[in-house]
Structures are given as C-alpha cells and as structure tokens.
Scaffold this motif. Structure first.
Motif, PDB file in Angstrom:
ATOM      1  N   GLU A  40      46.468 -24.111  13.093  1.00  0.00           N
ATOM      2  CA  GLU A  40      47.296 -24.494  14.240  1.00  0.00           C
ATOM      3  C   GLU A  40      48.708 -23.925  14.108  1.00  0.00           C
ATOM      4  OE1 GLU A  40      49.174 -28.648  15.359  1.00  0.00           O
ATOM      5  OE2 GLU A  40      47.086 -28.583  16.030  1.00  0.00           O
ATOM      6  N   MET A  41      49.220 -23.915  12.887  1.00  0.00           N
ATOM      7  CA  MET A  41      50.589 -23.447  12.651  1.00  0.00           C
ATOM      8  C   MET A  41      50.705 -21.929  12.693  1.00  0.00           C
ATOM      9  SD  MET A  41      51.681 -25.968   9.499  1.00  0.00           S
ATOM     10  CE  MET A  41      53.330 -25.265   9.293  1.00  0.00           C
ATOM     11  N   PHE A  42      49.683 -21.229  12.168  1.00  0.00           N
ATOM     12  CA  PHE A  42      49.817 -19.788  11.949  1.00  0.00           C
ATOM     13  C   PHE A  42      48.690 -18.940  12.535  1.00  0.00           C
ATOM     14  CE2 PHE A  42      51.803 -21.973   8.284  1.00  0.00           C
ATOM     15  CZ  PHE A  42      53.102 -21.511   8.414  1.00  0.00           C
ATOM     16  N   GLY A  43      47.726 -19.551  13.202  1.00  0.00           N
ATOM     17  CA  GLY A  43      46.545 -18.816  13.648  1.00  0.00           C
ATOM     18  C   GLY A  43      46.810 -17.690  14.621  1.00  0.00           C
ATOM     19  N   ASP A  44      47.965 -17.745  15.317  1.00  0.00           N
ATOM     20  CA  ASP A  44      48.267 -16.706  16.308  1.00  0.00           C
ATOM     21  C   ASP A  44      49.089 -15.555  15.735  1.00  0.00           C
ATOM     22  OD1 ASP A  44      50.549 -18.241  15.892  1.00  0.00           O
ATOM     23  OD2 ASP A  44      51.254 -18.076  17.963  1.00  0.00           O
ATOM     24  N   VAL A  45      49.347 -15.573  14.432  1.00  0.00           N
ATOM     25  CA  VAL A  45      50.193 -14.541  13.821  1.00  0.00           C
ATOM     26  C   VAL A  45      49.497 -13.184  13.854  1.00  0.00           C
ATOM     27  CG1 VAL A  45      51.195 -13.723  11.635  1.00  0.00           C
ATOM     28  CG2 VAL A  45      51.505 -16.103  12.340  1.00  0.00           C
ATOM     29  N   LYS A  46      50.199 -12.178  14.365  1.00  0.00           N
ATOM     30  CA  LYS A  46      49.699 -10.795  14.400  1.00  0.00           C
ATOM     31  C   LYS A  46      50.607  -9.843  13.629  1.00  0.00           C
ATOM     32  CE  LYS A  46      46.217 -11.744  17.072  1.00  0.00           C
ATOM     33  NZ  LYS A  46      44.832 -11.723  16.505  1.00  0.00           N
ATOM     34  N   PHE A  47      51.867 -10.225  13.457  1.00  0.00           N
ATOM     35  CA  PHE A  47      52.834  -9.372  12.768  1.00  0.00           C
ATOM     36  C   PHE A  47      53.568 -10.201  11.719  1.00  0.00           C
ATOM     37  CE2 PHE A  47      52.386  -7.915  17.135  1.00  0.00           C
ATOM     38  CZ  PHE A  47      52.045  -6.575  16.948  1.00  0.00           C
ATOM     39  N   VAL A  48      53.591  -9.690  10.494  1.00  0.00           N
ATOM     40  CA  VAL A  48      54.333 -10.333   9.418  1.00  0.00           C
ATOM     41  C   VAL A  48      55.360  -9.347   8.890  1.00  0.00           C
ATOM     42  CG1 VAL A  48      54.215 -11.471   7.177  1.00  0.00           C
ATOM     43  CG2 VAL A  48      52.306 -11.694   8.773  1.00  0.00           C
ATOM     44  N   CYS A  49      56.607  -9.773   8.834  1.00  0.00           N
ATOM     45  CA  CYS A  49      57.660  -8.942   8.254  1.00  0.00           C
ATOM     46  C   CYS A  49      58.222  -9.658   7.046  1.00  0.00           C
ATOM     47  CB  CYS A  49      58.751  -8.668   9.273  1.00  0.00           C
ATOM     48  SG  CYS A  49      58.175  -7.648  10.635  1.00  0.00           S
ATOM     49  N   VAL A  50      58.337  -8.934   5.949  1.00  0.00           N
ATOM     50  CA  VAL A  50      58.846  -9.528   4.716  1.00  0.00           C
ATOM     51  C   VAL A  50      60.037  -8.715   4.230  1.00  0.00           C
ATOM     52  CG1 VAL A  50      56.549 -10.392   4.121  1.00  0.00           C
ATOM     53  CG2 VAL A  50      57.307  -8.215   3.162  1.00  0.00           C
ATOM     54  N   GLY A  51      60.982  -9.396   3.596  1.00  0.00           N
ATOM     55  CA  GLY A  51      62.161  -8.736   3.053  1.00  0.00           C
ATOM     56  C   GLY A  51      62.785  -9.603   1.990  1.00  0.00           C
ATOM     57  N   GLY A  52      63.658  -9.021   1.201  1.00  0.00           N
ATOM     58  CA  GLY A  52      64.177  -9.708   0.033  1.00  0.00           C
ATOM     59  C   GLY A  52      64.999 -10.945   0.318  1.00  0.00           C
ATOM     60  N   SER A  53      65.891 -10.861   1.300  1.00  0.00           N
ATOM     61  CA  SER A  53      66.905 -11.894   1.508  1.00  0.00           C
ATOM     62  C   SER A  53      66.489 -12.927   2.549  1.00  0.00           C
ATOM     63  CB  SER A  53      68.207 -11.209   1.963  1.00  0.00           C
ATOM     64  OG  SER A  53      69.032 -12.077   2.681  1.00  0.00           O
ATOM     65  N   PRO A  54      66.631 -14.228   2.238  1.00  0.00           N
ATOM     66  CA  PRO A  54      66.364 -15.262   3.250  1.00  0.00           C
ATOM     67  C   PRO A  54      67.240 -15.086   4.487  1.00  0.00           C
ATOM     68  CG  PRO A  54      66.476 -16.251   1.077  1.00  0.00           C
ATOM     69  CD  PRO A  54      66.910 -14.826   0.912  1.00  0.00           C
ATOM     70  N   TRP A  55      68.523 -14.739   4.284  1.00  0.00           N
ATOM     71  CA  TRP A  55      69.421 -14.531   5.415  1.00  0.00           C
ATOM     72  C   TRP A  55      68.911 -13.404   6.308  1.00  0.00           C
ATOM     73  CZ3 TRP A  55      71.901 -10.024   6.764  1.00  0.00           C
ATOM     74  CH2 TRP A  55      72.796 -10.114   7.831  1.00  0.00           C
ATOM     75  N   ARG A  56      68.467 -12.306   5.692  1.00  0.00           N
ATOM     76  CA  ARG A  56      68.005 -11.158   6.469  1.00  0.00           C
ATOM     77  C   ARG A  56      66.758 -11.505   7.272  1.00  0.00           C
ATOM     78  NH1 ARG A  56      66.689  -6.787   2.623  1.00  0.00           N
ATOM     79  NH2 ARG A  56      68.912  -6.855   2.176  1.00  0.00           N
ATOM     80  N   MET A  57      65.875 -12.326   6.712  1.00  0.00           N
ATOM     81  CA  MET A  57      64.642 -12.653   7.421  1.00  0.00           C
ATOM     82  C   MET A  57      64.886 -13.657   8.546  1.00  0.00           C
ATOM     83  SD  MET A  57      63.236 -10.409   5.874  1.00  0.00           S
ATOM     84  CE  MET A  57      61.816 -10.359   6.969  1.00  0.00           C
ATOM     85  N   LYS A  58      65.896 -14.514   8.400  1.00  0.00           N
ATOM     86  CA  LYS A  58      66.269 -15.384   9.509  1.00  0.00           C
ATOM     87  C   LYS A  58      66.924 -14.552  10.607  1.00  0.00           C
ATOM     88  CE  LYS A  58      68.522 -19.706  10.710  1.00  0.00           C
ATOM     89  NZ  LYS A  58      69.233 -20.906  10.216  1.00  0.00           N
ATOM     90  N   SER A  59      67.773 -13.618  10.214  1.00  0.00           N
ATOM     91  CA  SER A  59      68.401 -12.720  11.177  1.00  0.00           C
ATOM     92  C   SER A  59      67.344 -11.929  11.932  1.00  0.00           C
ATOM     93  CB  SER A  59      69.354 -11.761  10.453  1.00  0.00           C
ATOM     94  OG  SER A  59      69.818 -10.750  11.304  1.00  0.00           O
TER      95      SER A  59
END
Length: 308
Positions: A40-59
């Motif tokens: 229910e929380m994540f079943g519709d995910v099609k794109f995942v982006c990952v990066g080192g910094s928590p700030w950068r990923m929130k941005s």
C-alpha cells in the motif's frame, strides 16, 4: 511472504532463507512486513533515486513534486524512515528518493533493504538512478557523467565481495539504453554538458583516489598524474565511491539502473574544491534536473499510451 509471479519485471531477491521468515524487519529503514503495509505504501513506485546526502534527496523530491505538478513542492515532506537516523526516504507519486550515505558499505546496506522493500511491495518495471557528485578526469567542472561501466581502482569492470572468506566477483555493467536516454534528455534540456563514460569506484576518498592532501601520502605528484592519466586512457571520466556495488546489486535484482554524477573539479588540475559555494550548489542541482526531466518525459509517454 514470498510474492509468487513469473513476471520478469518484478524486483528479484535471491535468498531462499527469506521464505522462512514470518516477518522481515528492515532495520535501517525502521520498516517491516509485519509492522507496515508495504504494498500500500510503495506498490506504485516506478522510479527510485538514491544519493548520498539526506538533504539532497529531500531537495530532489521537492524538485520532482514541482516538475510533475503532483503536490505542493513547499510542503515539508516527512522522512518515511524517521524511526532511524541511518537513512532518509521521501516519496511523491511513483517516485521514491532515498539517501545512502558515503561509500560502498553504506550504500550496500541500504540497497539490501531497498531491494527487499521493492520486492515485498510487489513493484514492477522499476528504474533506479544514483545521483551524486564526483571528481572528473580531464573534464570541465560541472560536466555530468552518465556511467557506462563502473570500474575498480585497477580499471577493471568488477565488484569484489568477500563471502565466507571467498572472493565473489560480480558484473558492474549498467543499462546502456537507459544511459543513452539520459544523454538524449540532456541534449533536449540544453543547459549543461553531459557525457557517457566509465566511472572509477574507490574504497577511499584520499589515497584511494590518488589525492595529495590526505593525512598520509606515499607517492609523488608525478605518480598521481601518471595514474589518473592511465585511468583516463582506460575510459574513466570520473571517480566516486558507490557505483560498483550499486551496479552489481541492481544487476542481481533485475533493476534497470543508471549512475548520474556531476563533476565538481578536474582531478588532473587539483584535489581541493576551489569553486564558490554558489557555483558548487548549481553543479549539484544538475543531476536532479536531468533525472527529473527524464522521469517527467517517461510519465508523459506512459500517459499517452494509456490514453490510446
């Protein structure tokens, strides 16, 4: 707990022991199959982006929200992994944004739990992209590099994992068609230079990357230049610390994957950053601009096909 399907587009786990677990707690995400409804929380995910910094990923998730006009980008998006201080995770629509820390061990731990999360959520047709920063070799600072192959410090396209005292070698190829699609997106954006080339993944930021400014250094400046020149001759365009295990684990799980990193400096000309904070900030936005454009373009194509 195992989701039975023959669909090749599912995210695969390759561990028969998971079938014996009554529930699986993803410790470093503070999420679990027994405590959360992951489909229910994540079943519709099609794109995942990952990066080192928590700030950068929130941005990044705020940027994507604005680009896709899905939600108000000024919202204070909650950290889904707020129950732990290891990683940060944000979601808007079909896009998931996750921090991975610095270096192979940190991103490997995150990827084990991310891959299981996507699998337990029954996600299909997932594309995953690492966005980050790097040191360039013979490139103008600000150039974006889309990785063709991740190579080790001897320029070999491999990731070595020691398991039960034995060395296991894994493939580090990345999806060539996805790399070309990203390059085309950069051409359409027309805002910065983007190239496809090999990325060297090291185990260390200082001596492992031939820097002269660490606490220890046993080589000369001439040695450094000779090594980096040899790397460029081997097709290496940039250096970072996560791409090899990222490529290897995405290959094993069937994820379509890419690495998109901006270069902050030319390592042939120095080791320390000399650009202003404002310029460096602008550089760091370039991978998210490119990937945001790619996601927007993909979703538009899918909506057009659905309308027909």
């Amino acid at each position: 707990m195992e989701h039975k399907s023959n669909c090749s587009s599912l995210v695969h786990v390759r561990n028969p022991h998971l079938d014996t677990l009554k529930e699986d707690f993803l410790y470093h995400f503070s999420l679990g199959t027994g405590t959360h409804n992951l489909p229910e929380m994540f079943g519709d995910v099609k794109f995942v982006c990952v990066g080192g910094s928590p700030w950068r990923m929130k941005s990044f998730i705020q940027y994507v929200a604005a680009e896709l006009a899905l939600e108000d980008p000024s919202l204070d998006y909650p950290n889904i992994c707020a129950g732990t201080d290891r990683y940060a995770m944000y979601k808007v629509g079909p896009v998931l944004s996750v921090s991975h820390g610095m270096g192979i061990p940190s991103i490997a731990i995150m990827l084990h739990e991310l891959i299981k999360l996507l699998h337990y959520s029954h996600c299909t047709d997932v594309t995953i992209i690492r966005i980050g920063t790097s040191g360039g070799i013979g490139l103008e600072p600000g150039t974006v590099v889309v990785t063709k192959q991740s190579v080790d410090a001897t320029f070999q396209p491999r990731f070595e994992q020691v398991t039960l005292g034995k060395t296991v070698v894994r493939n580090t190829d990345l999806d060539p068609s996805l790399a070309e699609e990203l390059l085309q997106c950069s051409k359409e954006l027309g805002q910065f230079e983007t190239v496809i080339g090999n990325t060297m993944c090291t185990l260390d930021f200082y001596e492992g990357q031939a820097r002269l400014d660490g606490a220890f250094c046993s080589y000369t400046e001439e040695d450094k230049h000779a090594y980096l020149t040899k790397a460029r001759e081997a097709g290496v365009y940039n250096i970072e610390m996560e791409s090899s295990v990222f490529a290897a684990m995405c290959n094993l799980s069937g994820l379509r994957a890419a690495v998109v990193c901006v270069t902050l400096l030319d390592r042939l000309k120095g080791d320390q950053l000399s650009s202003s904070h404002e310029v460096l900030h602008n550089y760091q936005l370039r991978p998210q601009m490119l990937v945001g454009y790619y996601i927007k373009k993909q979703l538009k194509v899918k909506s057009e096909h659905a309308a027909k």
